[in-house]
Design a protein around this motif. Structure first.
Motif, PDB file in Angstrom:
ATOM      1  N   ARG A   1       0.707  -1.286  -0.009  1.00 51.10           N
ATOM      2  CA  ARG A   1      -0.093  -0.221  -0.008  1.00 51.10           C
ATOM      3  C   ARG A   1       0.894   1.034  -0.209  1.00 51.10           C
ATOM      4  NH1 ARG A   1      -3.431   1.087   5.208  1.00 51.10           N
ATOM      5  NH2 ARG A   1      -2.868  -1.074   5.457  1.00 51.10           N
ATOM      6  N   ARG A   2       0.608   2.352  -1.045  1.00 54.48           N
ATOM      7  CA  ARG A   2       1.268   3.446  -0.951  1.00 54.48           C
ATOM      8  C   ARG A   2       0.755   4.226   0.000  1.00 54.48           C
ATOM      9  NH1 ARG A   2       3.969   0.641  -4.206  1.00 54.48           N
ATOM     10  NH2 ARG A   2       3.861   0.620  -6.287  1.00 54.48           N
TER      11      ARG A   2
ATOM     12  N   ASP B   1      -0.795   7.022  -0.167  1.00 53.46           N
ATOM     13  CA  ASP B   1      -2.095   7.777  -0.362  1.00 53.46           C
ATOM     14  C   ASP B   1      -3.082   6.951  -0.544  1.00 53.46           C
ATOM     15  OD1 ASP B   1      -0.627   6.968  -2.685  1.00 53.46           O
ATOM     16  OD2 ASP B   1      -1.534   8.188  -4.054  1.00 53.46           O
ATOM     17  N   GLU B   2      -2.835   5.395  -0.441  1.00 58.57           N
ATOM     18  CA  GLU B   2      -4.069   4.318  -0.652  1.00 58.57           C
ATOM     19  C   GLU B   2      -4.577   3.904   0.402  1.00 58.57           C
ATOM     20  OE1 GLU B   2      -1.897   2.358  -4.765  1.00 58.57           O
ATOM     21  OE2 GLU B   2      -1.417   1.556  -2.827  1.00 58.57           O
ATOM     22  N   THR B   3      -5.817   3.463   0.390  1.00 59.16           N
ATOM     23  CA  THR B   3      -6.410   3.144   1.679  1.00 59.16           C
ATOM     24  C   THR B   3      -6.444   1.540   1.787  1.00 59.16           C
ATOM     25  OG1 THR B   3      -8.395   2.877   0.190  1.00 59.16           O
ATOM     26  CG2 THR B   3      -8.097   4.927   1.503  1.00 59.16           C
ATOM     27  N   ASP B   4      -6.133   0.718   0.692  1.00 55.30           N
ATOM     28  CA  ASP B   4      -6.114  -0.567   0.434  1.00 55.30           C
ATOM     29  C   ASP B   4      -4.784  -1.295   0.497  1.00 55.30           C
ATOM     30  OD1 ASP B   4      -8.735  -1.107   1.473  1.00 55.30           O
ATOM     31  OD2 ASP B   4      -9.433  -0.477  -0.809  1.00 55.30           O
TER      32      ASP B   4
END
Ligand code: SF4
Lengths: 464, 247
Positions: free
Chosen positions: A276-277, A279-282
């Protein structure tokens, strides 16, 4: 995984005699897969694609060192940690270290044959980790504590009745539950598993070296969940799974799906390029790829067997195989069964441990025609048989018989003599159940009788 | 046309009448048939069992017996495959022998294939009119040599109804030594194949091994049809001249 392949002759006979439902289930399912595969091949220039896929895989295998380095660098650029496992013990050590370091308690598994090969489930359990198989078929056989009997359909040897009974006992579903009801019952339990797991274990269909992409094909969505819901994802990948370019997927994705299930594309295709980066949520916090050798580089170095490594594990050869159809996979005594198992297992775990497997074929060639990467399985089977002879692994009486046969057949007088002798045998001699070879023939095949006079006699007497 | 008949050991010993039928059929189509007396077995049993040195001895012998022929014709698909596809394989490391084997390979044909491809004949007669025929494709002829349409065309053109058999191209389970090494599997395959047959008058095939195995199974199970070699059935086809052929 323990290798029990030397029991194949006994086990195959036992399954046929004592578990007739296995043959029925496996025959039905494989014929279905195989006819879908044919239809899906017929829609496209399958020959052209197969040649292309063969060529790409050959290129990868010939330059494997280069592509492994390229893949590792690309994966790491994407934030994926790369590990190298020379054998099963190595792989187990790597997984165990991760489990301890990250405090893993619960693991979900996406269907993977290599984890079976490496003994990952027993390892996790020994570390106190709760393991849940999330592919429906895998889940069913996990409940039954059985190994998979097919590469794509691990529970292919079971019929609906058996699954109904199992689910009735475990989950209280009705004994006449529809397949959908059964799937729903499993899904409920699996959902919970995904939410609670802190480790997801998967394999990979391909790893693209150019971009560092893990590629996973599936139909149930469990692989996507297993690789994205838990905080840790570990992918176990055989070193032969590489593809050079992202664009190669255009053929490999659809060709593999067509070969495996007759689909144009798997329902879910996951392309994983990192954790997961920010800025990602998953997605998981960490992704680890374990590149596994475990005998593969010695197969690669084998000038007569290396082509086996093109395999993409689609199981098309199993589905096409009339021998596999009789018993399903368990009789083969190792994780890889059917035609590919018969030529891969000797390379991975040694011919002396898998002696009967190269003979578990009538050499009909249906496997080669089905194989999306054109692995010459019949030729490989013959190669292993030849090695068994050269290494003295064949029965002594067989060797003597074949030598005697060759001698007789290169001396026309001896051939004539044998031909005469065959006709002088008493009427009932060929119904013999004392001579082992004859016994094996006549039990089930009646009325073996030579022509009253051989063709040669007729010809020489001028009657033709 | 001069043809050397390689009758093959199984036909010689167990289906002599098919050898006779092959000779009569070829003669009736204008060929001169020879029977080189030194011939024995092509070596396939040894080759398939992994005994390549022994197979090579038999191949050496067969090469000597047949290499001077114009054409070599066999009433057997798998023996044709042995000579045509696997002999050259056996001599991969021996360029001289490889060249000889390739020479023989290039002029070796299965009977039905020879009639259609070399003689250019697709109509033998009307002798099979009204018969429901199941044709078992031997695996080697089918998948190694690509012989599929020739035997079926000859049968159909002789008036036979080639029945729709879902497992027509599936292996019957013979497989040479396979049939005695793994008898349960082998019989299971035969049963599966036979269980998909519709009603027929005759089951035929170009392979002696498959025929022995299938007919044995048919016998054991008391199934109500004969199992006959293709050569015999084709000779029967030629017995009744085609209408309007002028014969
Ligand atoms: S050998 Fe070919 S057909 Fe069999 S599983 Fe591998 S890729 Fe698929």
């Amino acid at each position: 995984m323990e290798v029990k392949s030397n029991d194949y002759p006994r086990e195959s006979a036992r399954v046929i005699r004592e578990e007739p439902h296995v043959r029925e289930s496996v025959t039905g399912a494989t014929l279905n897969f195989d006819s879908r595969r044919r239809a899906a091949y017929a829609e496209v220039d399958a020959e052209g694609w197969r040649h292309f896929a063969e060529g790409v895989k050959n290129h990868v295998l010939m330059n494997l060192d280069h592509y492994l380095e390229q893949a590792a660098a690309a994966l790491e650029r994407g934030g994926i940690r790369v590990h190298w496992a020379e054998d099963a013990e190595d792989a187990q050590r790597i997984v165990a270290a991760l489990v301890r370091e990250k405090g893993v308690r619960r693991a979900v598994k996406a269907k993977t044959m290599i984890s079976e090969e490496l003994g990952i489930n027993p390892l996790l359990e020994s570390l106190g980790v709760n393991v849940l198989e999330t592919d429906l078929g895998e889940y069913i056989i996990q409940l039954l504590e059985q190994p998979p009997s097919h590469i794509v359909g691990p529970a292919i040897h079971l019929n609906l009745e058996q699954i109904r009974r199992l689910f009735h006992e475990r989950f209280g579903t009705p004994l006449d539950a529809a397949p959908d009801t059964l799937a729903a019952a499993a899904r409920k339990l699996l959902r919970q598993g995904f939410l609670e797991a802190d480790l997801g274990v998967s394999g990979a269909n391909f790893v693209v070296a150019e971009t560092g992409t893990l590629v996973l094909i599936e139909n149930e969505g469990n692989i996507r969940l297993s690789t994205s819901a838990p905080r840790l994802h570990v992918a176990l990948v055989g070193i032969e799974k590489l593809l050079p370019r992202f664009s190669d997927l255009s053929v490999f994705l659809t060709l593999t799906a067509r070969a495996a299930t007759g689909q144009r594309l798997g329902t879910y295709v996951s392309l994983i390029q990192g954790p997961r980066r920010p800025d990602e949520t998953d997605g998981p916090e960490e992704v680890h790829v374990v590149f596994v050798d475990n005998g593969r580089s010695s197969v690669l170095a084998d000038l007569e067997a290396w082509e086996t490594l093109r395999c993409v594990r689609c199981a098309a050869c199993l589905n096409a195989c009339p021998v596999y159809r009789q018993t399903g996979g368990h009789a083969y005594g190792y994780v890889y069964s059917g035609p590919i198992g018969a030529v891969l297992s000797p390379g991975l775990v040694g011919l002396e441990n898998t002696k009967p497997l190269p003979y578990a074929s009538s050499l009909c060639g249906a496997c080669f025609q089905a194989c999306p990467v054109r692995i010459p399985i019949p030729k490989l089977l013959l190669t292993w048989r030849h090695r068994a002879v050269e290494e003295g692994l064949t029965p002594r009486f067989e060797k003597a018989a074949l030598k005697g046969y060759a001698l007789a057949m290169t001396q026309p007088w001896a051939y004539r003599l044998a031909s005469k002798a065959l006709r002088l045998l008493p009427e009932k001699a060929l119904d013999n159940t004392v001579v082992p070879v004859l016994k094996a023939w006549v039990e089930g095949r009646a009325g073996l009788k030579p022509s009253p006079r051989s063709f040669r006699e007729l010809w020489e007497s001028g009657e033709v | 046309m001069k043809v050397a008949l390689f009758v093959t050991c199984l036909v010689d010993q167990f289906y002599a009448e098919a050898g006779v039928a092959a000779v009569r059929l070829l003669r009736s189509l204008g060929c001169t048939v020879e029977f080189p007396p030194g011939q024995t077995c092509c070596g396939q049993p040894a080759y398939n069992a992994g005994y390549w040195n022994e197979a090579r001895q038999m191949a050496d012998h067969t090469l000597e017996v047949f290499e001077h022929a114009d054409y070599v014709v066999l009433p057997s698909g798998s023996c044709t495959t042995m000579v045509r596809a696997f002999y050259p394989e056996l001599y991969r490391d021996n360029p001289r022998a490889f060249a000889r084997a390739s020479g023989l390979s290039g002029k070796t044909y299965e009977l039905a294939e020879f009639i259609v491809k070399v003689l250019g004949i697709t109509r033998l007669g009307q002798g099979l009119a009204g018969q429901r025929v199941a044709y078992h494709h031997g695996c080697h002829a089918l998948r190694e040599l690509g012989i599929k349409d020739e035997p079926v065309a000859l049968l159909r053109n002789a008036g036979a109804e080639i029945v729709d058999w879902p497992a027509a191209t599936e292996c019957c389970g013979f497989g040479g030594l396979f049939s005695v090494k793994l008898p349960e599997v082998s019989l299971g395959m035969a049963d599966r194949k036979l269980s998909t047959l519709p009603e027929i008058d005759v089951l035929t095939s170009a392979d002696g091994g498959c025929l022995l195995h299938l007919s044995g199974r048919v016998h054991s199970r008391g199934l109500p049809f004969p199992v006959r070699p293709l050569a015999s059935v084709l000779w029967e086809a030629a017995q009744k001249p085609a209408v309007g052929s002028g014969a």
